[in-house]
Design a protein around this motif. Structure first.
Motif, PDB file in Angstrom:
ATOM      1  N   THR A  27       0.825  -1.205   0.000  1.00 55.13           N
ATOM      2  CA  THR A  27       0.000   0.000   0.000  1.00 55.13           C
ATOM      3  C   THR A  27       0.861   1.258   0.000  1.00 55.13           C
ATOM      4  O   THR A  27       0.592   2.219  -0.727  1.00 55.13           O
ATOM      5  CB  THR A  27      -0.934   0.012   1.223  1.00 55.13           C
ATOM      6  N   THR A  28       1.923   1.238   0.808  1.00 53.28           N
ATOM      7  CA  THR A  28       2.832   2.385   0.862  1.00 53.28           C
ATOM      8  C   THR A  28       3.507   2.620  -0.483  1.00 53.28           C
ATOM      9  O   THR A  28       3.595   3.750  -0.971  1.00 53.28           O
ATOM     10  CB  THR A  28       3.904   2.167   1.949  1.00 53.28           C
ATOM     11  N   LEU A  29       3.977   1.533  -1.097  1.00 53.43           N
ATOM     12  CA  LEU A  29       4.630   1.662  -2.402  1.00 53.43           C
ATOM     13  C   LEU A  29       3.657   2.199  -3.454  1.00 53.43           C
ATOM     14  O   LEU A  29       4.028   3.029  -4.284  1.00 53.43           O
ATOM     15  CB  LEU A  29       5.190   0.309  -2.836  1.00 53.43           C
ATOM     16  N   MET A  30       2.408   1.725  -3.408  1.00 51.37           N
ATOM     17  CA  MET A  30       1.412   2.208  -4.373  1.00 51.37           C
ATOM     18  C   MET A  30       1.188   3.709  -4.199  1.00 51.37           C
ATOM     19  O   MET A  30       1.091   4.454  -5.185  1.00 51.37           O
ATOM     20  CB  MET A  30       0.102   1.455  -4.181  1.00 51.37           C
ATOM     21  N   GLU A  31       1.122   4.162  -2.955  1.00 46.42           N
ATOM     22  CA  GLU A  31       0.914   5.590  -2.692  1.00 46.42           C
ATOM     23  C   GLU A  31       2.130   6.412  -3.143  1.00 46.42           C
ATOM     24  O   GLU A  31       1.984   7.488  -3.717  1.00 46.42           O
ATOM     25  CB  GLU A  31       0.634   5.817  -1.208  1.00 46.42           C
ATOM     26  N   LEU A  32       3.329   5.908  -2.863  1.00 45.87           N
ATOM     27  CA  LEU A  32       4.540   6.606  -3.310  1.00 45.87           C
ATOM     28  C   LEU A  32       4.584   6.694  -4.831  1.00 45.87           C
ATOM     29  O   LEU A  32       4.990   7.709  -5.400  1.00 45.87           O
ATOM     30  CB  LEU A  32       5.787   5.887  -2.791  1.00 45.87           C
ATOM     31  N   ASP A  33       4.171   5.630  -5.497  1.00 42.53           N
ATOM     32  CA  ASP A  33       4.137   5.611  -6.955  1.00 42.53           C
ATOM     33  C   ASP A  33       3.185   6.690  -7.472  1.00 42.53           C
ATOM     34  O   ASP A  33       3.530   7.472  -8.370  1.00 42.53           O
ATOM     35  CB  ASP A  33       3.694   4.233  -7.437  1.00 42.53           C
ATOM     36  N   LYS A  34       1.991   6.738  -6.918  1.00 36.77           N
ATOM     37  CA  LYS A  34       0.996   7.713  -7.375  1.00 36.77           C
ATOM     38  C   LYS A  34       1.488   9.146  -7.204  1.00 36.77           C
ATOM     39  O   LYS A  34       1.209  10.019  -8.018  1.00 36.77           O
ATOM     40  CB  LYS A  34      -0.327   7.520  -6.620  1.00 36.77           C
ATOM     41  N   ARG A  35       2.244   9.393  -6.129  1.00 34.65           N
ATOM     42  CA  ARG A  35       2.694  10.752  -5.843  1.00 34.65           C
ATOM     43  C   ARG A  35       3.926  11.168  -6.652  1.00 34.65           C
ATOM     44  O   ARG A  35       4.086  12.337  -6.978  1.00 34.65           O
ATOM     45  CB  ARG A  35       3.050  10.874  -4.361  1.00 34.65           C
ATOM     46  N   HIS A  36       4.813  10.197  -6.935  1.00 37.02           N
ATOM     47  CA  HIS A  36       6.145  10.587  -7.386  1.00 37.02           C
ATOM     48  C   HIS A  36       6.567  10.064  -8.757  1.00 37.02           C
ATOM     49  O   HIS A  36       7.660  10.387  -9.213  1.00 37.02           O
ATOM     50  CB  HIS A  36       7.185  10.129  -6.352  1.00 37.02           C
ATOM     51  N   ASP A  46      -5.450   7.951 -14.613  1.00 38.44           N
ATOM     52  CA  ASP A  46      -5.730   6.610 -14.080  1.00 38.44           C
ATOM     53  C   ASP A  46      -4.701   6.216 -13.025  1.00 38.44           C
ATOM     54  O   ASP A  46      -5.043   5.650 -11.986  1.00 38.44           O
ATOM     55  CB  ASP A  46      -5.729   5.579 -15.212  1.00 38.44           C
ATOM     56  N   ASN A  47      -3.433   6.485 -13.310  1.00 40.88           N
ATOM     57  CA  ASN A  47      -2.413   6.072 -12.350  1.00 40.88           C
ATOM     58  C   ASN A  47      -2.517   6.874 -11.059  1.00 40.88           C
ATOM     59  O   ASN A  47      -2.319   6.335  -9.965  1.00 40.88           O
ATOM     60  CB  ASN A  47      -1.017   6.213 -12.946  1.00 40.88           C
ATOM     61  N   PHE A  48      -2.826   8.157 -11.173  1.00 38.37           N
ATOM     62  CA  PHE A  48      -2.949   8.984  -9.968  1.00 38.37           C
ATOM     63  C   PHE A  48      -4.119   8.525  -9.115  1.00 38.37           C
ATOM     64  O   PHE A  48      -4.066   8.564  -7.886  1.00 38.37           O
ATOM     65  CB  PHE A  48      -3.114  10.454 -10.343  1.00 38.37           C
ATOM     66  N   GLN A  49      -5.187   8.060  -9.778  1.00 39.24           N
ATOM     67  CA  GLN A  49      -6.373   7.622  -9.039  1.00 39.24           C
ATOM     68  C   GLN A  49      -6.224   6.210  -8.476  1.00 39.24           C
ATOM     69  O   GLN A  49      -6.655   5.931  -7.351  1.00 39.24           O
ATOM     70  CB  GLN A  49      -7.604   7.674  -9.947  1.00 39.24           C
ATOM     71  N   HIS A  50      -5.611   5.322  -9.255  1.00 39.28           N
ATOM     72  CA  HIS A  50      -5.630   3.907  -8.889  1.00 39.28           C
ATOM     73  C   HIS A  50      -4.253   3.309  -8.579  1.00 39.28           C
ATOM     74  O   HIS A  50      -4.187   2.229  -7.996  1.00 39.28           O
ATOM     75  CB  HIS A  50      -6.271   3.089 -10.016  1.00 39.28           C
ATOM     76  N   GLY A  51      -3.184   3.962  -8.988  1.00 36.68           N
ATOM     77  CA  GLY A  51      -1.859   3.393  -8.782  1.00 36.68           C
ATOM     78  C   GLY A  51      -1.538   2.332  -9.810  1.00 36.68           C
ATOM     79  O   GLY A  51      -2.317   2.064 -10.729  1.00 36.68           O
ATOM     80  N   PRO A  52      -0.391   1.668  -9.686  1.00 36.51           N
ATOM     81  CA  PRO A  52       0.042   0.672 -10.671  1.00 36.51           C
ATOM     82  C   PRO A  52      -0.924  -0.509 -10.769  1.00 36.51           C
ATOM     83  O   PRO A  52      -1.506  -0.930  -9.764  1.00 36.51           O
ATOM     84  CB  PRO A  52       1.405   0.213 -10.146  1.00 36.51           C
TER      85      PRO A  52
END
Length: 483
Positions: A27-36, A46-52
């Motif tokens: 979950t943390t990695l998904m959030e970091l991905d969406k932000r950075h 789509d990626n900002f809303q849902h992540g990888p």
């Protein structure tokens, strides 16, 4: 205010091995991905809303494993490039040994090093005809941009600076740098990034299933080349054209295998008008089609050949251009200054070491012969799919590079409404079942591309075909189709 420290990021990975933290780590990695991360060729929204959609953890052979431990058959070799398969420690060891000895040295100002020389000589020994001189880059886009600039530079040295135009094809993909984007014939990559570079024009694609000229092979007499490219040359002025660039098989445009004789006709036109022929082998090179290079199926030798991807199987970035002895000789004879082109990482020592080891694996393990043999197996699976699976209208295959086109009406070759995103639906179904493919649907057609590692076997191909067939059937069951 930015409060995420390096120590905080590292703790994510430190915690990963602790019992009960796997889900929170993911979950943390998904959030970091969406932000950075701004992902290439991806919907930013789509990626900002849902992540990888897939968080890769490790690879082994033809398989990729995600952060939950789920196993996937990598049916696209990631991005058409992991030719020798995942988890090859020999390649990591080759990079480590080279970095320990010589981590970096450039190729400018007549500097050189043993590994880049060895790789250039090895690639020259594999390339067809008199393609014997290498210029290295970091990837496919740089390789094609280099070829365009070398073609223009070549004619300028010969006193023909008016020869600067490049003819590409519709549905072509040559990369995303500005020159490569301008040569690319896929609208999605050209829109909203203009103005594009001057001097790039496009001819029809040799896509017989959906002929742009409304003709039928072989009665067409290869009009997409003999007629359309000739007319384009006459319209632009052949004395202004430097090169024609072709993919032996058009990858991102739909895995389009050209009809017999097409590539030879392009070569003939180049010879007739004194134009250079560039073969873009970024996808088809290094065994993908069952030969070292895809152009070898056509018994044609281009003036330049670009490569990347399979040269290192994606383990480290590397690409290049191979030019003919004739072009090299004329560049040498006519040049009085420096070559006004090059990259910091042209011939990077570690990349060259990995490429040499990668080529050794391709040779010693017989992976090119395996690509040819497994390509025949894959072709049989596709023919069976075409005959018996609802919605499968067309298939094309050469070696381990293939496509399946999905249609609403087989007899009329009618495509689905683009809003249905049928190829994407099949892609998602297959992914859920453990098969990675690629959906190509940005040109009004619904195509599933396959491009597995060259070390795949019959059992793994059968499993991939079964998953794909089941996924197509499930999607088609909810659609109105005509057989």
């Amino acid at each position: 205010m930015k409060t995420l420290t390096i120590a905080m990021v590292k703790r994510v990975f430190i915690q990963k091995g602790e019992r009960g933290t796997a889900m929170s780590t993911k979950t943390t990695l998904m959030e970091l991905d969406k932000r950075h991360l701004l992902h290439p060729a991806t919907s930013a929204k789509d990626n900002f809303q849902h992540g990888p959609s897939l968080l890769a953890e490790r690879g082994e052979g033809v398989y990729l494993y995600d952060s939950d431990g789920k196993r996937y058959i990598d049916g696209l070799a990631q991005l058409w490039n992991v030719n020798v398969g995942h988890g090859r420690k020999e390649l990591a060891e080759a990079a480590m040994e080279q970095m320990s000895r010589l981590a970096f040295s450039h190729s400018f100002n007549r500097f050189s090093h043993e590994t880049v020389i060895q790789l250039a000589a090895k690639i020259a020994s594999l390339a067809p005809g008199d393609l014997n001189v290498c210029h290295f880059t970091s990837g496919g886009s740089e390789s094609n941009d280099s070829a365009f600039k070398l073609a223009r530079h070549y004619f300028a040295l010969k006193g023909q600076p008016q020869r600067y135009k490049v003819i590409a094809r519709n549905r072509a993909y040559h990369g995303v740098s500005m020159g490569a984007t301008s040569a690319t014939g896929l609208p999605v990559f050209r829109e909203k990034v203009g103005p594009l570079a001057d001097g790039f024009v496009h001819a029809p694609a040799p896509f017989c299933y959906h002929c742009e000229l409304g003709k039928t092979y072989p009665d067409c007499q290869l009009a997409c080349a003999s007629q359309s490219i000739r007319e384009l040359l006459e319209k632009e002025g052949p004395e202004t054209v430097a090169a024609i660039i072709v993919e032996p098989i058009q990858g991102a445009g739909g895995v389009i295998v050209p009809p017999p004789g097409y590539i030879q006709e392009v070569r003939s036109l180049c010879d007739e008008y004194g134009i250079l022929m560039i073969a873009d082998e970024v996808i088809t090179g290094f065994g993908r089609t069952g030969k070292w290079f895809g152009i070898e199926h056509e018994n044609v030798v281009p003036d330049m050949l670009t490569f990347a991807k399979g040269v290192t199987s994606g383990y480290i970035p590397l690409g290049g251009v191979i030019i003919s002895d004739r072009i090299h000789r004329e560049l040498t004879e006519n040049s009085s200054g420096v070559l006004p082109h090059g990259f910091t990482y042209s011939g990077h020592p570690a990349a060259c070491a990995v490429a040499l080891k990668n080529i050794e694996i391709l040779e010693t393990e017989g992976l090119i012969d395996n690509a040819r043999a497994m390509g025949e197996v894959l072709s049989r699976h596709l023919e069976q799919m075409k005959a018996a699976t609802p919605g499968v209208g067309n298939t094309m295959c050469r070696g381990l590079l293939a496509q399946i086109e999905l249609v609403q009406d087989k007899a009329g070759k009618k495509s689905f409404d683009p809003s249905l995103k049928v190829a994407n639906q099949v892609f998602e179904k297959a992914l859920q079942k453990g098969l990675i493919t690629r959906a190509i649907s940005h040109l009004g057609n619904d195509i599933i591309a396959l491009c597995p590692p060259l070390n795949i076997n019959e059992q793994q191909l059968a499993e991939a075909a079964a998953i794909l067939t089941e996924s197509i059937e499930e999607v088609m069951s909810g659609l109105a189709i005509s057989q």
